[in-house]
Design an enzyme around this catalytic site. Structure first.
Site, PDB file in Angstrom:
ATOM      1  N   HIS A   1     -13.186   2.796  -0.533  1.00  0.00           N
ATOM      2  CA  HIS A   1     -13.011   2.022   1.118  1.00  0.00           C
ATOM      3  C   HIS A   1     -13.364   0.756   0.300  1.00  0.00           C
ATOM      4  O   HIS A   1     -13.509  -0.125   0.885  1.00  0.00           O
ATOM      5  CB  HIS A   1     -13.692   2.624   2.214  1.00  0.00           C
ATOM      6  CG  HIS A   1     -12.723   3.698   2.648  1.00  0.00           C
ATOM      7  ND1 HIS A   1     -14.241   4.763   3.297  1.00  0.00           N
ATOM      8  CD2 HIS A   1     -11.303   3.634   2.936  1.00  0.00           C
ATOM      9  CE1 HIS A   1     -12.906   5.536   4.439  1.00  0.00           C
ATOM     10  NE2 HIS A   1     -11.589   5.053   3.991  1.00  0.00           N
TER      11      HIS A   1
ATOM     12  N   ASN B   1      -9.666   6.924   9.750  1.00  0.00           N
ATOM     13  CA  ASN B   1      -9.934   8.541   9.597  1.00  0.00           C
ATOM     14  C   ASN B   1     -10.849   9.107   8.228  1.00  0.00           C
ATOM     15  O   ASN B   1     -10.624  10.140   8.488  1.00  0.00           O
ATOM     16  CB  ASN B   1      -7.929   8.950   9.400  1.00  0.00           C
ATOM     17  CG  ASN B   1      -7.025   9.189  10.039  1.00  0.00           C
ATOM     18  OD1 ASN B   1      -7.566   9.701  11.144  1.00  0.00           O
ATOM     19  ND2 ASN B   1      -6.112   8.283  10.534  1.00  0.00           N
TER      20      ASN B   1
ATOM     21  N   ARG C   1     -11.910  15.993   6.816  1.00  0.00           N
ATOM     22  CA  ARG C   1     -12.687  16.361   5.470  1.00  0.00           C
ATOM     23  C   ARG C   1     -14.374  16.221   5.566  1.00  0.00           C
ATOM     24  O   ARG C   1     -14.877  15.616   7.119  1.00  0.00           O
ATOM     25  CB  ARG C   1     -12.782  15.284   4.561  1.00  0.00           C
ATOM     26  CG  ARG C   1     -11.125  14.314   3.794  1.00  0.00           C
ATOM     27  CD  ARG C   1     -11.212  13.542   2.933  1.00  0.00           C
ATOM     28  NE  ARG C   1      -9.427  12.934   3.089  1.00  0.00           N
ATOM     29  CZ  ARG C   1     -10.441  11.672   2.906  1.00  0.00           C
ATOM     30  NH1 ARG C   1     -11.448  11.251   2.743  1.00  0.00           N
ATOM     31  NH2 ARG C   1      -9.068  10.905   2.881  1.00  0.00           N
TER      32      ARG C   1
ATOM     33  N   GLU D   1      -7.936  -4.770   5.505  1.00  0.00           N
ATOM     34  CA  GLU D   1      -7.463  -4.490   3.891  1.00  0.00           C
ATOM     35  C   GLU D   1      -6.968  -5.360   3.420  1.00  0.00           C
ATOM     36  O   GLU D   1      -7.090  -6.160   1.988  1.00  0.00           O
ATOM     37  CB  GLU D   1      -7.697  -3.170   3.588  1.00  0.00           C
ATOM     38  CG  GLU D   1      -9.271  -2.514   4.237  1.00  0.00           C
ATOM     39  CD  GLU D   1      -8.603  -0.968   4.046  1.00  0.00           C
ATOM     40  OE1 GLU D   1      -7.761  -0.940   5.464  1.00  0.00           O
ATOM     41  OE2 GLU D   1      -8.793  -0.224   3.450  1.00  0.00           O
TER      42      GLU D   1
ATOM     43  N   ARG E   1      -2.463  -2.244  -3.180  1.00  0.00           N
ATOM     44  CA  ARG E   1      -3.648  -1.703  -3.536  1.00  0.00           C
ATOM     45  C   ARG E   1      -3.517  -0.228  -4.788  1.00  0.00           C
ATOM     46  O   ARG E   1      -2.473   0.576  -4.660  1.00  0.00           O
ATOM     47  CB  ARG E   1      -3.596  -0.488  -2.542  1.00  0.00           C
ATOM     48  CG  ARG E   1      -4.989   0.519  -2.214  1.00  0.00           C
ATOM     49  CD  ARG E   1      -4.989   1.154  -0.372  1.00  0.00           C
ATOM     50  NE  ARG E   1      -6.224   1.562  -0.291  1.00  0.00           N
ATOM     51  CZ  ARG E   1      -6.198   2.887   0.242  1.00  0.00           C
ATOM     52  NH1 ARG E   1      -4.805   3.678   0.710  1.00  0.00           N
ATOM     53  NH2 ARG E   1      -6.972   3.512   0.137  1.00  0.00           N
TER      54      ARG E   1
ATOM     55  N   ASN F   1       1.210  -1.276  -0.330  1.00  0.00           N
ATOM     56  CA  ASN F   1      -0.474  -0.115  -0.077  1.00  0.00           C
ATOM     57  C   ASN F   1       0.434   1.231  -0.253  1.00  0.00           C
ATOM     58  O   ASN F   1       1.677   1.380   1.275  1.00  0.00           O
ATOM     59  CB  ASN F   1      -0.585  -0.348   1.717  1.00  0.00           C
ATOM     60  CG  ASN F   1      -2.041   1.117   1.054  1.00  0.00           C
ATOM     61  OD1 ASN F   1      -1.608   2.032   0.375  1.00  0.00           O
ATOM     62  ND2 ASN F   1      -2.729   0.793   2.476  1.00  0.00           N
TER      63      ASN F   1
ATOM     64  N   GLY G   1     -14.355   2.937  14.039  1.00  0.00           N
ATOM     65  CA  GLY G   1     -16.093   2.042  14.484  1.00  0.00           C
ATOM     66  C   GLY G   1     -16.146   0.739  15.001  1.00  0.00           C
ATOM     67  O   GLY G   1     -16.608   0.074  15.823  1.00  0.00           O
ATOM     68  N   GLU G   2     -14.874   0.255  14.983  1.00  0.00           N
ATOM     69  CA  GLU G   2     -14.604  -0.998  16.018  1.00  0.00           C
ATOM     70  C   GLU G   2     -14.115  -0.800  17.389  1.00  0.00           C
ATOM     71  O   GLU G   2     -14.586  -1.302  18.118  1.00  0.00           O
ATOM     72  CB  GLU G   2     -13.163  -1.218  15.190  1.00  0.00           C
ATOM     73  CG  GLU G   2     -13.110  -1.881  14.070  1.00  0.00           C
ATOM     74  CD  GLU G   2     -11.863  -2.964  13.494  1.00  0.00           C
ATOM     75  OE1 GLU G   2     -10.875  -2.964  14.086  1.00  0.00           O
ATOM     76  OE2 GLU G   2     -11.618  -2.505  11.973  1.00  0.00           O
TER      77      GLU G   2
ATOM     78  N   ASP H   1      -7.927  13.295  16.455  1.00  0.00           N
ATOM     79  CA  ASP H   1      -8.126  11.804  17.229  1.00  0.00           C
ATOM     80  C   ASP H   1      -9.288  11.815  17.682  1.00  0.00           C
ATOM     81  O   ASP H   1     -10.083  12.800  18.956  1.00  0.00           O
ATOM     82  CB  ASP H   1      -7.414  11.154  17.302  1.00  0.00           C
ATOM     83  CG  ASP H   1      -7.015   9.929  17.917  1.00  0.00           C
ATOM     84  OD1 ASP H   1      -6.221   8.873  17.391  1.00  0.00           O
ATOM     85  OD2 ASP H   1      -8.077   9.657  18.651  1.00  0.00           O
ATOM     86  N   MET H   2     -10.502  10.490  17.559  1.00  0.00           N
ATOM     87  CA  MET H   2     -11.562  10.452  17.628  1.00  0.00           C
ATOM     88  C   MET H   2     -11.441  10.338  19.326  1.00  0.00           C
ATOM     89  O   MET H   2     -12.306  10.506  20.075  1.00  0.00           O
ATOM     90  CB  MET H   2     -12.519   9.575  17.480  1.00  0.00           C
ATOM     91  CG  MET H   2     -13.701   8.993  17.991  1.00  0.00           C
ATOM     92  SD  MET H   2     -15.026  10.976  17.640  1.00  0.00           S
ATOM     93  CE  MET H   2     -15.135  11.093  15.646  1.00  0.00           C
TER      94      MET H   2
HETATM   95  P1  ADP Z   1      -6.943   5.387   8.557  1.00  0.00           P
HETATM   96  O1  ADP Z   1      -8.377   5.773   7.640  1.00  0.00           O
HETATM   97  O2  ADP Z   1      -6.080   5.941   8.553  1.00  0.00           O
HETATM   98  O3  ADP Z   1      -7.073   3.562   8.445  1.00  0.00           O
HETATM   99  P2  ADP Z   1      -7.677   3.908  11.112  1.00  0.00           P
HETATM  100  O4  ADP Z   1      -9.403   2.686  10.330  1.00  0.00           O
HETATM  101  O5  ADP Z   1      -6.872   3.080  11.826  1.00  0.00           O
HETATM  102  O6  ADP Z   1      -7.152   5.021  10.186  1.00  0.00           O
HETATM  103  O7  ADP Z   1      -9.002   4.804  12.123  1.00  0.00           O
HETATM  104  C1  ADP Z   1      -7.651   5.602  12.978  1.00  0.00           C
HETATM  105  C2  ADP Z   1      -8.506   6.367  14.017  1.00  0.00           C
HETATM  106  O8  ADP Z   1      -9.784   5.218  14.343  1.00  0.00           O
HETATM  107  C3  ADP Z   1      -7.785   7.334  14.449  1.00  0.00           C
HETATM  108  O9  ADP Z   1      -7.990   8.986  14.057  1.00  0.00           O
HETATM  109  C4  ADP Z   1      -8.854   7.745  15.846  1.00  0.00           C
HETATM  110  O10 ADP Z   1      -9.378   8.941  15.964  1.00  0.00           O
HETATM  111  C5  ADP Z   1      -9.307   6.129  15.802  1.00  0.00           C
HETATM  112  N1  ADP Z   1      -9.488   5.093  16.913  1.00  0.00           N
HETATM  113  C6  ADP Z   1      -8.623   4.516  16.458  1.00  0.00           C
HETATM  114  N2  ADP Z   1      -8.279   3.617  18.178  1.00  0.00           N
HETATM  115  C7  ADP Z   1      -9.869   4.340  18.475  1.00  0.00           C
HETATM  116  C8  ADP Z   1     -10.620   4.306  20.038  1.00  0.00           C
HETATM  117  N3  ADP Z   1      -9.857   3.057  20.981  1.00  0.00           N
HETATM  118  N4  ADP Z   1     -11.640   4.629  20.494  1.00  0.00           N
HETATM  119  C9  ADP Z   1     -11.877   5.741  19.695  1.00  0.00           C
HETATM  120  N5  ADP Z   1     -11.646   6.374  18.422  1.00  0.00           N
HETATM  121  C10 ADP Z   1     -10.204   5.097  18.160  1.00  0.00           C
END
Ligand code: ADP
Length: 397
Positions: free
Chosen positions: A179, A210, A240, A383, A90, A9, A331-332, A281-282
Site C-alpha cells: 500500500h 479490503n 485475511r 493511488e 502499479r 492497475n 477508514g474514509e 463488507d464493513m
Molecule cells: P480495496 O482494498 O479493494 O481497494 P477499498 O479501499 O475500496 O478496497 O475498501 C473497500 C471496503 O470499504 C469494502 O469492503 C467495505 O467494507 C468498505 N466500505 C466502503 N464504503 C463503506 C461505508 N460507507 N461504510 C463502511 N465501510 C465501507
C-alpha cells in the site's frame, strides 16, 4: 507539454485504468475490465460523468487491454490526442531492488519476474498488464510504480524478522510492506492539512480497505509498516487474518491434515472479519453488530482492538505523533470503526470529536476535539494520482 498519464492497475481478474493529469489530478477517463478469465467479462468505461457498460468475453489480459483501447476509441477520449507522457503501472512487489519507480525496459521486466516468488498472487498479473501495454503503446515510456517502494526507508530493526539470518538472506525473507502509494499520498496530504511540510510531520496512517495496513511515517518517510513479506501480516482485514502465531500453520498441518495450500487459502481468503462473522463488507458487519449479532460484534471488536494496538505501537516507534490518519474504503467511511479503534487513547493524547467523526463529509478533514494533542484526520486516498505523479516525475528527469 502535458502531464497526463495513463495509469494501469492490472490484477489477476481485473484491469483498472485511468487517464489522469499528474499536475492537477483532473481525471479524463476511468475504467474497469472485470472478470478476466471468467465466462463473461464486464467493461465499465467512464468519461465526462457518463458510464458506458459493455459485456464482452475477456479470456486473458491481451483481451482486457484490447477491450480498454476499444472503449477509448468508441467513447473517448482518443488516446493519441490527449498528450500522454507516460503509462504508469502499479506493481505490487519491487523487492530490495526498487526503492523508487523506474522506466520499464527488458531488464526491469526480468527483475520483476524474478520477484514473482515473493508475490505469486500479484506480480504475474502486473507483468501481464505491462507486457500487453508495452506491445500496444510501444512509443510511450512505461513506468513501474511499486507498492513496496515507500517502505524502502524502513530501518533494519523494523524490517528484519528474528529468524536464522542465512535462511532469511538466501530466500529474501524480510518485511517489505505494501500500500506504499497510498501511504505516500495520504501522509503528504495529511501534512498539507496540518499546514506543515512532510519533513516536519510524524503521522500514523491507517489504510483500511479490503486489505488493510498501518504505517508509521516520520518526516515523510516510512519507518515501520504492518504488512510484511506479503500483505498477510498485521491488521485484521476483510478476509485475511493479519498477525497470527506462525505455529498455527504447524498445528493445522499436523492435527487438521491441511496442506500448505489449504492453510494459505484459510489465512488469506477465509479469515479476517469474514472468517469470524461470515461478513466481509464493513457496512454489513457494523449493521449486524448494531442489531445484536454476536459474531459480528466480536469480529468488529477484534478488528478495532488490533488497530488500537498498532496505534499504540507506532506511537512508541515515532515518539511524537502529529496525527492519526484514516484512509481507504473503511477508514474514509466508517465512523463506528474510527470511534472504536481510538477508544481509550486519550492517554496518548488522541481524542476523537464524536460529532465531527459522525458528520457525513467526503473531504479531507480533522475530526479530533479542539483540545486533542494528536490530530485525527480523514484523508481520501488517490493511488492513481500518486502513480501518475511518480510516473510523470520519472519521465521528466
Ligand atoms: P480495496 O482494498 O479493494 O481497494 P477499498 O479501499 O475500496 O478496497 O475498501 C473497500 C471496503 O470499504 C469494502 O469492503 C467495505 O467494507 C468498505 N466500505 C466502503 N464504503 C463503506 C461505508 N460507507 N461504510 C463502511 N465501510 C465501507
Amino acid at each position: 507539454m502535458t502531464t497526463r498519464v495513463l495509469v494501469i492497475n492490472s490484477g489477476s481478474s481485473s484491469l483498472k485504468y485511468q487517464v489522469v493529469d499528474a499536475a492537477d489530478g483532473d481525471v479524463l477517463a476511468t475504467g474497469l475490465v472485470e472478470r478476466i478469465g471468467a465466462a463473461g467479462g464486464v467493461i465499465t468505461h467512464e468519461v465526462q460523468g457518463e458510464k458506458h457498460v459493455l459485456d464482452r468475453v475477456v479470456p486473458d489480459h491481451d483481451a482486457a487491454m484490447a477491450a480498454m483501447t476499444e472503449a477509448f476509441a468508441d467513447h473517448g477520449p482518443q488516446l493519441h490526442e490527449v498528450g500522454l507522457i507516460a503509462i504508469g503501472h502499479r506493481v505490487v512487489q519491487g523487492g530490495e531492488e526498487y526503492g523508487r519507480p523506474v522506466v520499464i525496459d527488458d531488464d526491469v521486466v526480468r527483475v520483476v519476474t524474478e520477484l514473482v516468488d515473493l508475490a505469486p498472487l500479484h506480480n504475474p498479473a502486473n507483468l501481464a498488464g505491462i507486457r500487453v501495454a508495452r506491445a500496444e503503446f510501444p512509443d510511450l515510456p512505461h513506468v513501474a510504480v511499486f507498492d513496496t517502494s515507500f517502505h524502502s526507508t524502513m530501518p533494519a530493526r523494523a524490517y528484519t524478522y528474528a529468524i536464522d539470518a542465512e535462511v532469511a538472506r538466501e530466500h529474501r525473507v524480510r518485511r517489505y510492506g505494501f500500500h506504499g502509494t497510498s501511504h505516500a499520498y495520504v501522509s503528504r496530504e495529511a501534512a498539507r492539512l496540518l499546514g506543515r511540510t512532510p519533513e516536519q510531520t510524524n503521522v500514523i496512517v491507517l489504510h483500511l480497505g479490503n486489505g488493510a495496513s498501518a504505517t508509521a511515517v516520520r518526516g515523510g518517510a516510512s519507518i515501520d509498516t504492518s504488512m510484511g513479506l506479503t500483505p498477510l501480516e498485521g491488521l485484521v482485514m476483510g478476509t485475511r487474518s493479519g498477525d497470527v502465531d506462525p505455529a498455527i500453520v504447524f498445528h493445522l498441518a499436523r492435527t487438521a491434515g491441511m496442506d500448505i495450500d489449504d492453510i494459505d487459502d484459510l489465512l488469506n481468503k477465509r479469515s479476517g472479519v469474514l472468517g469470524l462473522s461470515g461478513r466481509q463488507d464493513m457496512r454489513d458487519l457494523v449493521a449486524a453488530a448494531e442489531s445484536g449479532d454476536a459474531a459480528a460484534e466480536q469480529a468488529l471488536d477484534v478488528y478495532c482492538y488490533r488497530l488500537r494496538k498498532y496505534v499504540g505501537a507506532y506511537t512508541a516507534a515515532l515518539g511524537r505523533v502529529d496525527a492519526v490518519v484514516f484512509t481507504a474504503g473503511v477508514g474514509e467511511n466508517s465512523a463506528p470503526v474510527r470511534a472504536r479503534a481510538l477508544e481509550g487513547l486519550s492517554v496518548l493524547g488522541i481524542e476523537l470529536d464524536a460529532g465531527a467523526n459522525a458528520a457525513p463529509d467526503r473531504s479531507a478533514r480533522d475530526i479530533a476535539t479542539p483540545g486533542s494533542r494528536v490530530r485525527v484526520l480523514v484523508v481520501p486516498t488517490n493511488e492513481e494520482l500518486e502513480i501518475a505523479r511518480q510516473a510523470a516525475e520519472v519521465v521528466s528527469r
